[in-house]
Motif scaffolding. Structure first.
Motif, PDB file in Angstrom:
ATOM      1  N   LYS A  28      44.073  46.640  34.741  1.00 15.20           N
ATOM      2  CA  LYS A  28      43.350  45.511  35.361  1.00 15.20           C
ATOM      3  C   LYS A  28      42.623  45.956  36.626  1.00 15.20           C
ATOM      4  O   LYS A  28      41.504  45.536  36.886  1.00 15.20           O
ATOM      5  CB  LYS A  28      44.305  44.365  35.713  1.00 15.20           C
ATOM      6  N   GLY A  29      43.268  46.782  37.448  1.00 20.17           N
ATOM      7  CA  GLY A  29      42.653  47.248  38.682  1.00 20.17           C
ATOM      8  C   GLY A  29      42.364  46.124  39.648  1.00 20.17           C
ATOM      9  O   GLY A  29      42.943  45.038  39.557  1.00 20.17           O
ATOM     10  N   GLN A  30      41.443  46.401  40.560  1.00 21.48           N
ATOM     11  CA  GLN A  30      41.090  45.412  41.583  1.00 21.48           C
ATOM     12  C   GLN A  30      39.584  45.429  41.748  1.00 21.48           C
ATOM     13  O   GLN A  30      38.986  46.505  41.850  1.00 21.48           O
ATOM     14  CB  GLN A  30      41.789  45.797  42.896  1.00 21.48           C
ATOM     15  N   ASP A  31      38.976  44.244  41.766  1.00 21.83           N
ATOM     16  CA  ASP A  31      37.522  44.174  41.961  1.00 21.83           C
ATOM     17  C   ASP A  31      37.204  44.190  43.449  1.00 21.83           C
ATOM     18  O   ASP A  31      37.783  43.438  44.217  1.00 21.83           O
ATOM     19  CB  ASP A  31      36.952  42.904  41.328  1.00 21.83           C
ATOM     20  N   ILE A  32      36.293  45.062  43.854  1.00 23.16           N
ATOM     21  CA  ILE A  32      35.886  45.142  45.259  1.00 23.16           C
ATOM     22  C   ILE A  32      34.514  44.480  45.383  1.00 23.16           C
ATOM     23  O   ILE A  32      33.627  44.738  44.562  1.00 23.16           O
ATOM     24  CB  ILE A  32      35.781  46.615  45.726  1.00 23.16           C
ATOM     25  N   SER A  33      34.365  43.632  46.388  1.00 26.74           N
ATOM     26  CA  SER A  33      33.075  42.948  46.576  1.00 26.74           C
ATOM     27  C   SER A  33      32.195  43.707  47.560  1.00 26.74           C
ATOM     28  O   SER A  33      32.696  44.338  48.482  1.00 26.74           O
ATOM     29  CB  SER A  33      33.311  41.537  47.104  1.00 26.74           C
ATOM     30  N   PHE A  34      30.892  43.588  47.353  1.00 24.90           N
ATOM     31  CA  PHE A  34      29.918  44.211  48.258  1.00 24.90           C
ATOM     32  C   PHE A  34      28.909  43.151  48.680  1.00 24.90           C
ATOM     33  O   PHE A  34      28.750  42.144  47.987  1.00 24.90           O
ATOM     34  CB  PHE A  34      29.208  45.372  47.553  1.00 24.90           C
ATOM     35  N   PRO A  35      28.221  43.385  49.812  1.00 24.84           N
ATOM     36  CA  PRO A  35      27.248  42.376  50.266  1.00 24.84           C
ATOM     37  C   PRO A  35      26.171  42.128  49.209  1.00 24.84           C
ATOM     38  O   PRO A  35      25.757  43.046  48.496  1.00 24.84           O
ATOM     39  CB  PRO A  35      26.638  43.013  51.513  1.00 24.84           C
ATOM     40  N   ARG A  36      25.736  40.863  49.109  1.00 23.01           N
ATOM     41  CA  ARG A  36      24.723  40.510  48.090  1.00 23.01           C
ATOM     42  C   ARG A  36      23.342  40.436  48.740  1.00 23.01           C
ATOM     43  O   ARG A  36      23.214  39.934  49.838  1.00 23.01           O
ATOM     44  CB  ARG A  36      25.001  39.141  47.470  1.00 23.01           C
ATOM     45  N   THR A  37      22.366  40.907  48.024  1.00 23.38           N
ATOM     46  CA  THR A  37      20.994  40.697  48.484  1.00 23.38           C
ATOM     47  C   THR A  37      20.287  39.717  47.559  1.00 23.38           C
ATOM     48  O   THR A  37      19.136  39.410  47.733  1.00 23.38           O
ATOM     49  CB  THR A  37      20.217  42.022  48.522  1.00 23.38           C
ATOM     50  N   VAL A  83      40.025  50.541  38.720  1.00 19.96           N
ATOM     51  CA  VAL A  83      40.484  51.338  37.578  1.00 19.96           C
ATOM     52  C   VAL A  83      39.286  51.852  36.767  1.00 19.96           C
ATOM     53  O   VAL A  83      39.272  53.009  36.322  1.00 19.96           O
ATOM     54  CB  VAL A  83      41.449  50.523  36.693  1.00 19.96           C
ATOM     55  N   VAL A  84      38.257  51.012  36.621  1.00 19.96           N
ATOM     56  CA  VAL A  84      37.079  51.434  35.844  1.00 19.96           C
ATOM     57  C   VAL A  84      36.421  52.634  36.532  1.00 19.96           C
ATOM     58  O   VAL A  84      36.171  53.675  35.903  1.00 19.96           O
ATOM     59  CB  VAL A  84      36.070  50.258  35.701  1.00 19.96           C
TER      60      VAL A  84
END
Lengths: 623, 173
Positions: A331-340, B113-114
């Motif tokens: 599953k891991g972890q989703d990292i967010s980044f600034p949106r343009t 993980v990806v």
């Protein structure tokens, strides 16, 4: 390079597309159901979803959203739902709904099947924090027990005499006095001052000034006396220190005995509170009567505000990159980044809603349900990205009855979330409100006719301010036991309630969410203050006096015992120490007397010598 | 039965047929695909590359299964690696630009993980290729005979499992 692979992949792609096309509805339905159920912690079911590939439109007949806290009830269910999705944001993996029409939403419907879904553990949120704070306030509501006034109370059954702080403290004090007295007795038994005093005495006696004949003898004896005096002063200081220590110990114990008075006072106050004989402020009657119903309604509103806080994260939460230490495998972890770009992950630009809310509502019985109709905009999982607050403006009404206007703005676009909800209604029919009282002299229900209500809930960060103002005409208080009571106090209280025709009520809750302060007031308070003071006050004072006497009686015996024990131990120890002190002082006086005598003798010897010398010189110098 | 046939085919490939380079190439691509979570854009691209290049598909299929197991075992490490790369300050501009490009978010590159498994796949691709090629060459040049003399192998070949193995091998011939 395999040229045949191109054909193979083409065929594979075509077959996949065909399969996906024919099974798309079921696959999308299953995906949405699974994702929503995971997020909800209760089963979410969709009936007959249809997706049109060519105009990106979704339709379904119904969605059932299980209440995670009651798996046989839906938090809400809808009638037909229709919405279309914008194409471009899909390339960014964003799901933007242009316009959504939801009809026939009903809350609290019963489920035909079990709505269980494994729920991930949730961290306590705003709701838990606020409700804990509210419950703390409600627990602090005045507990007033008229039963204790109406009859001669059996205080022994209400009081736990073994748990009175003063009595317990007297017991502990007795042990302390025994232990401290025992310590000093033992100390004095082995105290070497007695021996030192005896030695000093014998040494002082041994010095006989009369036996000394010459000046040298006097000088040597004086030195001995001085040495003895120094020893005596040291011994005197030692005894004084012992006396000070013993005095300190007994002063502490005397203070503790005196403190029993304060503990008795505390016991009386605690018992008054426990039995329900606290000094009663008639202004509290509003708080006493309406505290619980206010808490219930407040809880209902806070559930939805908390829902908003959880699912509409602020920029701060959205961009948080705290590492999840052990996410599920793969599953891991989703990292967010600034949106343009201005596409949040999920957005409903406009929502047209019609709903029905009520307990055990069914589609065929809308007469008793509260129906909701209105519009909402900017419902998104990422408000800071969308940049506009979620807003809604709905009308809530019953068929041929009341109509409420509810407006709200949930602004989570900045660092600090700010939520505002307003509710207003004029000329509404109030109906019955359960007051949750089980005392026969207090009403169990409030039955009102027409009224006006204005309510506001503003929550900025963790600072909350909620207020409600209610004005009702033709009010009737309903008692659980409708039979007339023979008791004078109950009759008087009931007559006050019966005389109230117009009801004015206002309540506020304000402060940080973890420490809210309530203020509830009503026109009942003044009525009570005027009419009940005489009736209740006299009985209350009598009951309080009885309680005071009972506790005093309970503590008097151990207190007396402790006082006499302390006096005996103190007298014994201090007399002994005083004896030593006096003996040393006596020896010092003898030493000082001897010292003075020797000094006089030395002076006399000196004079004698001087005269002898003078005579010798005169004889020598005579011509 | 498909799985047994597939193992038989893979062993046959090791002994003869495709070149060591083709087998190692297939193994390397399969390794990279298997290491990544299922259903990602880059996984699909690698699949297409696998079909187009003249590499051995049996070796690739074997590697996909084998490396999926490896990925399961080393998932926490891949998560750590992905987090490290995604939060590295010097790469923030790159990730932000990629995040704001169309289609790129479909690759789920912002998942720890990806990305961790993708980076690990790229780093290990060459060593895996070289090791696989060397392994095939060694196997063909005499390692097979030496392995057959091992006690443990002789014990296995005398067992029921071996009987099954021969049956499987014969099925493919």
């Amino acid at each position: 390079m395999r040229k045949g692979a191109l054909y193979f992949l083409l065929v594979l792609a075509i077959i996949s597309a065909i399969v996906l096309y024919f099974f798309r509805d079921r696959r999308i339905e299953a995906y949405i159901e699974r994702t929503a159920s995971d997020s909800n912690g209760g089963k979410v079911e969709i009936d007959n979803l249809h997706f049109s590939v060519f105009n990106l439109t979704f339709k379904f007949d119904r969605i059932q959203w299980t209440d995670p806290s009651d798996r046989w009830r839906n938090l809400f269910e809808t009638g037909p739902v229709e919405f279309s999705v914008e194409a471009t944001p899909l390339f960014w993996k964003k799901f933007i709904i242009r316009e959504m029409k939801v009809a026939g939403v009903m809350a609290g419907t019963k489920r035909a099947t079990d709505g269980y879904w494994p729920k991930a553990p949730e961290e306590p949120g705003l709701f838990d924090e606020v409700m804990e704070s509210v419950e703390k306030e409600v627990r602090a509501l005045p507990v007033f027990n008229l039963d204790a006034l109406k009859q001669k109370a059996n205080l022994d059954s209400l009081l736990n005499v073994d748990q009175l702080q003063a009595a317990l403290s007297a017991k502990a004090l007795r042990a302390d006095i025994d232990s401290t007295g025992g310590h000093w007795e033992q100390f004095l038994k082995t105290y070497d001052a007695k021996q030192k005093i005896a030695d000093l005495e014998s040494q002082v006696k041994a010095i006989s000034v009369a036996d000394v004949k010459d000046l040298n003898g006097f000088v040597n004896t004086l030195q001995k006396v001085k040495d003895l005096r120094a020893s005596a002063v040291t011994l005197q200081n030692e005894v004084a220190t012992t006396k000070k220590r013993a005095g300190g110990d007994f002063s502490r114990l005397t203070g503790a005995v005196k403190n029993l008075d304060n503990l008795v006072k505390e016991d009386i106050e605690a018992a008054k509170k426990k039995i329900g004989l606290a000094d009663f402020d008639f202004k509290n009657i509003g708080k006493l009567l309406f505290g619980n119903p206010f808490q219930d309604r407040f809880q209902g509103v806070m559930k939805y505000v908390d829902f908003g806080r959880r699912y509409l994260p602020t920029a701060q939460k959205l961009m948080a990159v705290n590492k999840v230490e052990s996410p599920p495998r793969f599953k891991g972890q989703d990292i967010s980044f600034p949106r343009t770009f201005a596409y949040p992950k999920f957005l409903i630009r406009d929502l047209h809603l019609s709903a029905a809310v009520g307990s055990a509502v069914s589609r065929n019985d809308l007469a008793e349900a509260l129906q909701i109709s209105g519009e909402a905009s900017g419902i998104t999982t990422e408000p800071p990205v969308y940049g506009k607050p979620t807003a809604f403006d709905v009308e809530i009404f019953k068929q041929n009855s009341n109509a409420y206007a509810v407006r709200g703005v949930l602004d989570h676009t900045g660092e600090i979330p700010a939520d505002t909800l307003r509710l207003s209604a004029a000329n509404f029919r109030m109906g019955k409100i359960d007051l949750k009282q089980n005392k026969s002299y207090l009403p169990s229900q409030l039955d009102g006719q027409r009224g006006t209500v204005n309510a506001l809930l503003a929550l900025r960060g963790d600072q909350l301010r909620a207020s409600i103002e209610l004005m009702v005409d033709q009010l009737n208080f309903v008692f659980a036991d409708s039979a007339a009571s023979s008791d004078r106090i109950t009759q008087a209280i009931r007559s006050v309630f019966s005389s109230v025709q117009d009801f004015r009520f206002s309540a506020t809750a304000a402060g940080p969410t973890e420490d809210l302060k309530f203020h509830i007031s009503s026109n009942l308070d003044e009525n009570f203050a005027q009419r009940m003071r005489g009736v209740i006050q006299e009985n209350l004072q009598r009951a309080q006096q009885e309680l005071r006497q009972r506790i005093d009686k309970e503590v008097a015996a151990p207190r007396k015992e402790v006082e006499s024990l302390l006096a005996a131990k103190q007298a014994m120890v201090m007399n002994e120490v005083n004896k030593y002190e006096k003996a040393v002082q006596d020896q010092l006086a003898v030493i000082d007397a001897k010292k003075q005598e020797i000094e006089k003798k030395i002076e006399a010897e000196k004079k004698k010598g001087e005269q002898k010398l003078k005579k010798g010189l005169e004889k020598l110098l005579k011509p | 039965m498909f799985f047994l046939q597939f193992i038989s085919k893979f062993i046959k490939v090791l002994r003869a047929g495709a070149t060591p380079g083709q087998i190692a190439g297939g193994f390397m691509l399969g390794f990279m695909i298997g290491l990544m979570p299922f259903m990602t854009l880059q996984g699909a691209v690698l699949m297409i590359v696998l079909f187009f290049l003249n590499v051995n598909l049996s070796a690739a299929t074997f590697a996909i299964f084998a490396s999926s197991f490896v990925a399961f075992l080393f998932d926490p490490l891949l998560h750590d690696l992905g987090f490290l790369v995604l939060t590295k300050p010097s790469l923030q501009n790159t990730w932000t630009n990629l995040y704001n490009m169309p289609v790129a978010p479909l690759s789920r590159f912002n998942n720890t993980v990806v990305l961790g498994s993708f980076v690990a796949g790229i780093i290990l691709a060459l060593p895996v290729f070289l090791l696989a090629r060397k392994g095939v060459i060694s196997y063909r040049s005499g390692l097979e005979k030496r392995i057959k003399k091992w006690k443990v192998v002789r014990w296995i070949t005398g067992s029921k499992i071996a009987t099954w193995y021969f049956k499987i091998r014969d099925m493919g011939e």
